[in-house]
Write a protein that holds these residues in place. Structure first.
Motif, PDB file in Angstrom:
ATOM      1  N   TYR A  38      -7.324  43.188  54.148  1.00 32.20           N
ATOM      2  CA  TYR A  38      -6.955  44.521  53.659  1.00 32.20           C
ATOM      3  C   TYR A  38      -8.121  45.163  52.911  1.00 32.20           C
ATOM      4  O   TYR A  38      -8.430  46.338  53.120  1.00 32.20           O
ATOM      5  N   GLU A  42     -10.068  48.563  54.048  1.00 33.08           N
ATOM      6  CA  GLU A  42     -10.231  49.717  53.154  1.00 33.08           C
ATOM      7  C   GLU A  42     -11.707  50.046  52.947  1.00 33.08           C
ATOM      8  O   GLU A  42     -12.072  51.214  52.814  1.00 33.08           O
ATOM      9  N   ALA A  62      -6.304  49.756  58.634  1.00 34.47           N
ATOM     10  CA  ALA A  62      -6.026  49.617  57.199  1.00 34.47           C
ATOM     11  C   ALA A  62      -4.521  49.620  56.937  1.00 34.47           C
ATOM     12  O   ALA A  62      -4.034  48.858  56.093  1.00 34.47           O
ATOM     13  N   GLU A  63      -3.785  50.445  57.663  1.00 34.40           N
ATOM     14  CA  GLU A  63      -2.332  50.468  57.486  1.00 34.40           C
ATOM     15  C   GLU A  63      -1.702  49.158  57.930  1.00 34.40           C
ATOM     16  O   GLU A  63      -0.788  48.646  57.278  1.00 34.40           O
ATOM     17  N   ARG A  66      -2.523  46.512  55.312  1.00 35.24           N
ATOM     18  CA  ARG A  66      -1.671  46.685  54.125  1.00 35.24           C
ATOM     19  C   ARG A  66      -0.268  46.143  54.385  1.00 35.24           C
ATOM     20  O   ARG A  66       0.312  45.452  53.548  1.00 35.24           O
ATOM     21  N   LEU A  70       1.637  43.062  52.361  1.00 35.93           N
ATOM     22  CA  LEU A  70       2.953  43.215  51.741  1.00 35.93           C
ATOM     23  C   LEU A  70       3.982  42.274  52.367  1.00 35.93           C
ATOM     24  O   LEU A  70       4.856  41.746  51.672  1.00 35.93           O
ATOM     25  N   GLN A  97       1.281  42.880  44.689  1.00 31.63           N
ATOM     26  CA  GLN A  97       2.183  43.891  45.252  1.00 31.63           C
ATOM     27  C   GLN A  97       2.244  45.116  44.355  1.00 31.63           C
ATOM     28  O   GLN A  97       2.168  46.247  44.831  1.00 31.63           O
ATOM     29  N   ILE A 100      -1.073  47.119  44.626  1.00 31.70           N
ATOM     30  CA  ILE A 100      -1.212  47.845  45.893  1.00 31.70           C
ATOM     31  C   ILE A 100      -0.273  49.044  45.938  1.00 31.70           C
ATOM     32  O   ILE A 100      -0.636  50.105  46.435  1.00 31.70           O
ATOM     33  N   GLU A 101       0.917  48.904  45.389  1.00 27.19           N
ATOM     34  CA  GLU A 101       1.902  49.979  45.442  1.00 27.19           C
ATOM     35  C   GLU A 101       1.829  50.927  44.252  1.00 27.19           C
ATOM     36  O   GLU A 101       2.576  51.903  44.208  1.00 27.19           O
ATOM     37  N   LEU A 148     -10.580  44.524  44.964  1.00 27.67           N
ATOM     38  CA  LEU A 148      -9.585  45.574  45.195  1.00 27.67           C
ATOM     39  C   LEU A 148      -9.782  46.723  44.213  1.00 27.67           C
ATOM     40  O   LEU A 148      -9.706  47.897  44.592  1.00 27.67           O
TER      41      LEU A 148
END
Length: 178
Positions: A38, A42, A62-63, A66, A70, A97, A100-101, A148
């Motif tokens: 991931y 990115e 990237a989607e 991700r 998750l 999590q 990332i969110e 990240l």
């Protein structure tokens, strides 16, 4: 005669034969791999412009990366805890999590500081082989968190305390257009 030359650093930890994997450690290994993918996906988007036809493929990559991270986190959190050394790994997955969110700079900064503020929650108590191995896994995870945080999407959240508000151009007109 052969000369013995060590090829690893003297402080490099050796794997202990007493360590056995649990569903959490297996899931955490998968999470680490997917998190690295991931981050790399990115990074591919850093210099991507809308004019670049490859941008669509990179965005899809990237989607997907991700979604895999998750999903790995969900699977890890659903796995049964077999020993107390699994708890820091479960907490790390929850932290990943939430990072990332996260959608606000304050939340991201607070979450990123949690391992430093509560080190006992993200480390194993004791010096046994299992605790040392899990602590090494958590240390690797912390490196991924730092990577990240350096991504442009997340770095902007960290530096959001210094937001510059651009003035509205219509308010800056000194004379009406002729």
């Amino acid at each position: 005669m052969a000369i013995h030359t060590p090829i690893t650093a003297p402080d490099f930890p050796e794997a202990n034969s007493a360590f056995t994997h649990t569903p959490i450690t297996i899931g955490f290994t998968t999470l680490m791999r997917d998190l690295a993918d991931y981050i790399e996906a990115e990074r591919d988007l850093e210099h991507c412009g809308s004019w670049d036809p490859a941008c669509d493929a990179w965005i899809r990559d990237a989607e997907r990366a991700r979604a895999r991270v998750l999903d790995a986190i969900t699977a890890l959190r659903a796995a049964p805890t077999r020993r107390r050394e699994d708890l820091p790994l479960r907490r790390c997955a929850g932290l990943a999590q939430m990072l990332i969110e996260s959608d606000s700079p304050e939340q991201f900064q607070t979450l990123l500081a949690l391992p430093d503020r509560f080190p006992h929650a993200f480390r194993c108590a004791g010096n046994g082989p299992v605790a040392r191995r899990v602590d090494l896994m958590v240390a690797s995870f912390r490196q991924h968190l730092n990577a990240l945080a350096r991504l442009p999407d997340f770095a902007g959240m960290i530096e959001a305390d210094y937001v510059v508000i651009e003035p509205d151009a219509s308010n800056l007109m000194l004379a009406p257009a002729a």
